[in-house]
Design an enzyme around this catalytic site. Structure first.
Site, short mmCIF file in Angstrom:
data_model
loop_
_atom_site.label_atom_id
_atom_site.label_comp_id
_atom_site.label_asym_id
_atom_site.label_seq_id
_atom_site.Cartn_x
_atom_site.Cartn_y
_atom_site.Cartn_z
CG PHE A 85 -0.75 -0.34 2.49
CD1 PHE A 85 0.30 0.27 3.15
CD2 PHE A 85 -1.54 -1.26 3.18
CE1 PHE A 85 0.58 -0.02 4.48
CE2 PHE A 85 -1.26 -1.58 4.52
CZ PHE A 85 -0.18 -0.95 5.17
CG HIS A 120 -2.62 0.85 15.40
ND1 HIS A 120 -2.92 0.21 16.58
CD2 HIS A 120 -2.20 -0.13 14.55
CE1 HIS A 120 -2.70 -1.08 16.45
NE2 HIS A 120 -2.27 -1.32 15.24
#
Ligand SMILES: C[S@@+](CC[C@H](N)C(=O)[O-])C[C@H]1O[C@@H](n2cnc3c(N)ncnc32)[C@H](O)[C@@H]1O
Length: 336
Positions: free
Chosen positions: A227, A245
């Site tokens: 990604f 996170h």
């Protein structure tokens, strides 16, 4: 002064004793052994191969901690340990407990150093790579970590299957899907959906094996990618669980921007994890998870629902909402 007692301090200070008893119980196979039926203490001790000296204290501590039942001298699982901590069941989520035992229990011993230096304290401490490069170089650690993710997300995935309006959508992809725990739960609950899991190529075989074990290989496909370098796949709904996170604020914004780009108008992004309450005083688990990101990553941190909704709006989502899932987990939904 006379009505002040230090008992809460003692309880919190010794909290790791409780935790380690559970971690060792899973390591020794206590719950998998008792899943075959209740046993008296001596038979259980012999099956587990542990020393006589403290076996009774260990089993009775598990009773006192609410993880086992005891009827005279016969020990039995409680319903939760039978369902979730018996290795023979598909509902086993002890991968999380195993990872806590083999990795994080030791790494958290360096919390003070992490707080002083701001540096991770895991496998990446000596090398230059990120959490995943350090973890995934060893096939056993890769599998342990991916199974742990299934364990930590099982409750949220089941709740999300109920609390998101899936009937309005046809396709979904879980971004950073690990073993596929979430796509499996969503697909089991909604037979009209087809979907996938996007993750680093090395994750593929473990994802495919897990999905196939539920007979879902025709509806849930693995989509290899990175990604940071690739666009995100297109679907009506994209999901990111415990992804944001792991990364610093610029990386979080970049991932949200990529999700917005991949969605069509009306599409939804669901971000879920232990979203911290907006006042940052109630969701202790979310705050501790953020400290866990200090131990595990170079720049990661957890955040409130208001933080996430704000970042979503900055990258262009027109509607956002924060919905509680279960326990400490919530989802932040953005609609393009
Ligand atoms: C903390 S895990 C969360 C797994 C799962 N979403 C859950 O909540 O249970 C983060 C996931 O992101 C994946 N990941 C890390 N870096 C990635 C990258 N550059 N591209 C795609 N996936 C990545 C990891 O392989 C891992 O499965």
């Amino acid at each position: 002064m006379a009505d002040l007692f230090p008992d809460r301090i003692v309880e919190l200070g010794t909290g790791f004793w409780r935790s380690k008893v559970l971690l060792s119980a899973v390591e020794l196979g206590v719950f998998s052994t008792l899943a075959q039926g209740p046993l008296d203490g001596e038979t259980l001790r012999a099956r587990l191969g542990i020393h006589p000296r403290s076996a009774r204290d260990f089993f009775d501590a598990l009773v006192a901690l609410g993880m086992l039942n005891r009827d005279r001298d016969r020990y039995a699982n409680i319903p939760e340990t039978d369902l979730f901590l018996d290795r023979a069941k598909p509902s086993y989520m002890g991968g999380l407990v195993e990872m806590l035992n083999f990795r994080l229990y030791g790494f958290w011993g360096s919390l003070t150093e992490a707080l002083r230096t701001g540096q991770p304290q895991n496998e990446a401490k000596s090398g230059g790579g990120n959490l995943f490069e350090a973890l995934y170089s060893d096939p056993a650690r890769l599998r342990l970590f991916l199974q742990a993710m299934t364990g930590i997300s099982l409750g949220a995935a089941r709740a999300m299957a109920q609390k998101f309006p899936w009937k309005q959508y046809r396709t979904f992809v879980d971004i950073g899907a690990a073993q596929g725990g979430l796509p499996v739960q969503i697909a089991l609950a909604h037979s009209h959906l087809t979907g996938g899991g996007f993750d680093l190529p090395v994750v593929g075989p473990i994802f495919e094996e897990y999905v196939a074990s539920f007979g879902l290989a025709d509806r849930i496909r693995f989509q290899p990618g990175d990604f940071f370098t690739d666009p995100l796949p297109q679907a009506d709904v994209l999901v990111m669980g415990h992804i944001l996170h792991d990364w610093d604020l610029d990386e979080k914004r970049m991932l949200l921007h990529k999700a917005h780009t991949a969605l069509d108008s009306g599409g939804a992004l669901i971000v879920y994890e232990a979203i911290i309450d907006d006042e940052r005083r109630r969701n202790a688990f979310g705050l501790l998870m953020s400290l866990n990101m200090l131990i595990e990553t170079r720049g990661g941190f957890d955040y409130t629902g208001a933080d996430c909704a704000g970042w979503m709006r900055e990258v262009g989502f027109r509607e956002t909402s924060v919905v509680h899932l279960v326990g400490n987990d919530s989802m932040v939904v953005g609609i393009k």
